[in-house]
Scaffold this active site. Structure first.
Site, PDB file in Angstrom:
ATOM      1  N   ASP A 258      28.034  29.974  48.355  1.00 44.24           N
ATOM      2  CA  ASP A 258      29.157  29.168  48.720  1.00 44.24           C
ATOM      3  C   ASP A 258      29.304  28.473  49.816  1.00 44.24           C
ATOM      4  O   ASP A 258      29.682  27.279  49.623  1.00 44.24           O
ATOM      5  CB  ASP A 258      30.325  30.397  48.578  1.00 44.24           C
ATOM      6  CG  ASP A 258      30.424  31.195  47.243  1.00 44.24           C
ATOM      7  OD1 ASP A 258      29.754  31.121  46.421  1.00 44.24           O
ATOM      8  OD2 ASP A 258      31.577  31.791  47.011  1.00 44.24           O
TER       9      ASP A 258
ATOM     10  N   ALA B 161      39.288  34.033  43.341  1.00 42.73           N
ATOM     11  CA  ALA B 161      39.257  33.556  41.666  1.00 42.73           C
ATOM     12  C   ALA B 161      37.875  33.247  41.437  1.00 42.73           C
ATOM     13  O   ALA B 161      37.534  33.093  40.425  1.00 42.73           O
ATOM     14  CB  ALA B 161      40.300  32.483  41.462  1.00 42.73           C
ATOM     15  N   GLY B 162      36.936  33.136  42.436  1.00 47.19           N
ATOM     16  CA  GLY B 162      35.525  33.027  42.156  1.00 47.19           C
ATOM     17  C   GLY B 162      35.119  31.493  42.216  1.00 47.19           C
ATOM     18  O   GLY B 162      34.044  30.847  41.962  1.00 47.19           O
ATOM     19  N   LEU B 163      36.001  30.714  42.905  1.00 44.56           N
ATOM     20  CA  LEU B 163      35.822  29.209  43.286  1.00 44.56           C
ATOM     21  C   LEU B 163      35.337  29.142  44.546  1.00 44.56           C
ATOM     22  O   LEU B 163      35.438  27.752  44.926  1.00 44.56           O
ATOM     23  CB  LEU B 163      37.095  28.471  42.783  1.00 44.56           C
ATOM     24  CG  LEU B 163      37.416  28.690  41.403  1.00 44.56           C
ATOM     25  CD1 LEU B 163      38.618  27.739  41.038  1.00 44.56           C
ATOM     26  CD2 LEU B 163      36.169  28.143  40.378  1.00 44.56           C
ATOM     27  N   GLY B 164      34.980  30.187  45.411  1.00 38.85           N
ATOM     28  CA  GLY B 164      34.386  29.846  46.753  1.00 38.85           C
ATOM     29  C   GLY B 164      35.420  29.355  47.799  1.00 38.85           C
ATOM     30  O   GLY B 164      35.215  28.627  48.704  1.00 38.85           O
ATOM     31  N   SER B 165      36.730  29.821  47.678  1.00 37.87           N
ATOM     32  CA  SER B 165      37.796  29.324  48.539  1.00 37.87           C
ATOM     33  C   SER B 165      37.527  29.805  49.956  1.00 37.87           C
ATOM     34  O   SER B 165      37.575  29.190  51.151  1.00 37.87           O
ATOM     35  CB  SER B 165      39.316  29.671  48.040  1.00 37.87           C
ATOM     36  OG  SER B 165      39.260  31.116  48.220  1.00 37.87           O
ATOM     37  N   SER B 166      36.960  31.038  50.039  1.00 36.61           N
ATOM     38  CA  SER B 166      36.862  31.579  51.534  1.00 36.61           C
ATOM     39  C   SER B 166      35.495  30.687  52.336  1.00 36.61           C
ATOM     40  O   SER B 166      35.641  30.432  53.223  1.00 36.61           O
ATOM     41  CB  SER B 166      36.427  33.034  51.467  1.00 36.61           C
ATOM     42  OG  SER B 166      35.469  33.397  50.843  1.00 36.61           O
TER      43      SER B 166
HETATM   44  O1  PMV Z   1      33.458  35.351  43.581  1.00 36.85           O
HETATM   45  P1  PMV Z   1      32.436  34.473  44.306  1.00 36.85           P
HETATM   46  O2  PMV Z   1      32.708  32.938  43.849  1.00 36.85           O
HETATM   47  O3  PMV Z   1      32.272  34.684  45.900  1.00 36.85           O
HETATM   48  O4  PMV Z   1      31.045  34.611  43.724  1.00 36.85           O
HETATM   49  C1  PMV Z   1      30.047  35.772  43.819  1.00 36.85           C
HETATM   50  C2  PMV Z   1      28.932  35.451  43.655  1.00 36.85           C
HETATM   51  C3  PMV Z   1      27.843  36.530  43.680  1.00 36.85           C
HETATM   52  O5  PMV Z   1      26.618  36.239  43.191  1.00 36.85           O
HETATM   53  C4  PMV Z   1      28.546  37.844  42.907  1.00 36.85           C
HETATM   54  C5  PMV Z   1      27.839  37.328  45.426  1.00 36.85           C
HETATM   55  C6  PMV Z   1      27.127  36.023  46.034  1.00 36.85           C
HETATM   56  O6  PMV Z   1      27.388  36.212  47.234  1.00 36.85           O
HETATM   57  O7  PMV Z   1      26.325  35.222  45.463  1.00 36.85           O
END
Ligand code: PMV
Length: 289
Positions: A123, A74-79
């Site tokens: 992240d 979801a873009g919150l860095g869970s991995s």
């Molecule tokens: O989706 P996320 O939270 O992994 O963010 C990705 C952010 C990017 O700048 C698109 C890629 C990265 O590794 O920084």
């Protein structure tokens, strides 16, 4: 047995541009992932490729229990949070004596291996250290924390970070004279945002501009547009997508008294929304369950 937890993160500014060495500003947030590691000679295979890679990197074997308070993909860095917490719990359980800088470095290597070379250190570094971090190429600078009041809206549209990163690379190759200056402008916004951290109105305006530029490079999504507009209409100082885009989450900068209203507006617009703020602890040891 050892249990450690690590926080998620949001990008205040600069996602995608950081992949090209431009500055980006990320902040650790409250939802955490807890990981318990126990020595085990013949454990069941790990369900997560990140966990599997952690054991491979550290040359030990163990069983793992993961408990997450945040949505994945979801873009919150869970991995990154799973990786950092697993490495830290394993480090503790096997007394490997790694420090936090080493954990962050190994975690980044693991994310890169699993995501086939397409992960910036953002992240993993933010999840390890907590707080606010400015990322610029190989440099990482910890910024004194400020207590920003954020609402996160999850579109619940799943996305693939590596696919979105690839998409920007393709666009940049196809149209370098247009896309490269936009990435430069996103980097400039990050630096401007850094100067305005104590001025929420101004900060919000910069977030709006960052969102528009992310839309322009092709990582927007109708569900994100809808939420960003709903948050602004409900009184947010500004709003933008966070992370890779194409779905996932957005963030809104809220006035101290307006968080609940914005959360309600995001929920009504179809999101799963929650209020959050900065996490300053980073990865930490928890009492064993
Ligand atoms: O989706 P996320 O939270 O992994 O963010 C990705 C952010 C990017 O700048 C698109 C890629 C990265 O590794 O920084």
């Amino acid at each position: 047995m050892a249990t450690w937890s690590a926080p998620g993160k949001v990008f205040l500014f600069g996602e995608h541009a950081v992949v090209y060495g431009k500055p980006g500003l990320a902040m650790a947030i409250k939802p955490r992932i807890h990981v318990t590691v126990r020595r085990h000679r013949h454990p069941a295979p790990a369900k997560s490729p990140y966990v599997e890679q952690c054991f491979r990197e550290l040359g030990v074997t163990g069983s793992v229990y993961v408990m997450s308070q945040m949505p994945s993909s979801a873009g919150l860095g869970s991995s990154a949070a799973v990786t950092v917490a697993t490495l830290s719990a394993t480090n503790d359980e096997f007394r490997l004596e790694l420090d936090r800088e080493e954990i962050a470095t190994i975690a980044h290597r693991i994310e890169q291996a699993v995501q086939k070379g397409r992960a910036s250190p953002t992240d993993t570094y933010v999840s390890t250290m907590g707080g606010l971090v400015l990322i610029m190429g190989e440099a990482r600078r910890r910024i004194p924390p400020t207590n920003l009041s954020l609402v996160v809206g999850n579109t619940q549209v799943s996305h693939s970070t590596s696919r979105m990163v690839e998409l920007v690379a393709e666009e940049r190759q196809r149209c370098p004279d247009v896309i490269s200056p936009i990435l430069d402008a996103i980097g400039a916004l990050t630096l401007e945002g850094l100067r305005k951290l104590d001025e929420p109105k101004e900060l919000g305006r910069l977030m709006d501009v960052n969102h528009a530029l992310l839309d322009a490079i092709g990582v927007g999504h109708p569900s994100l547009t809808k939420l960003v507009i709903a948050a602004r209409a409900a009184g947010a100082f500004g709003a933008k997508l966070t992370g890779a885009g194409g779905g996932g989450c957005m963030i809104a900068l809220a006035p101290r008294t307006g968080k609940t209203r914005i959360t309600g507006a995001l929920d009504a617009a179809g999101a799963k929304a929650f209020i959050t703020t900065i996490d300053t602890a980073g990865v930490r040891k928890e009492h064993d369950a």
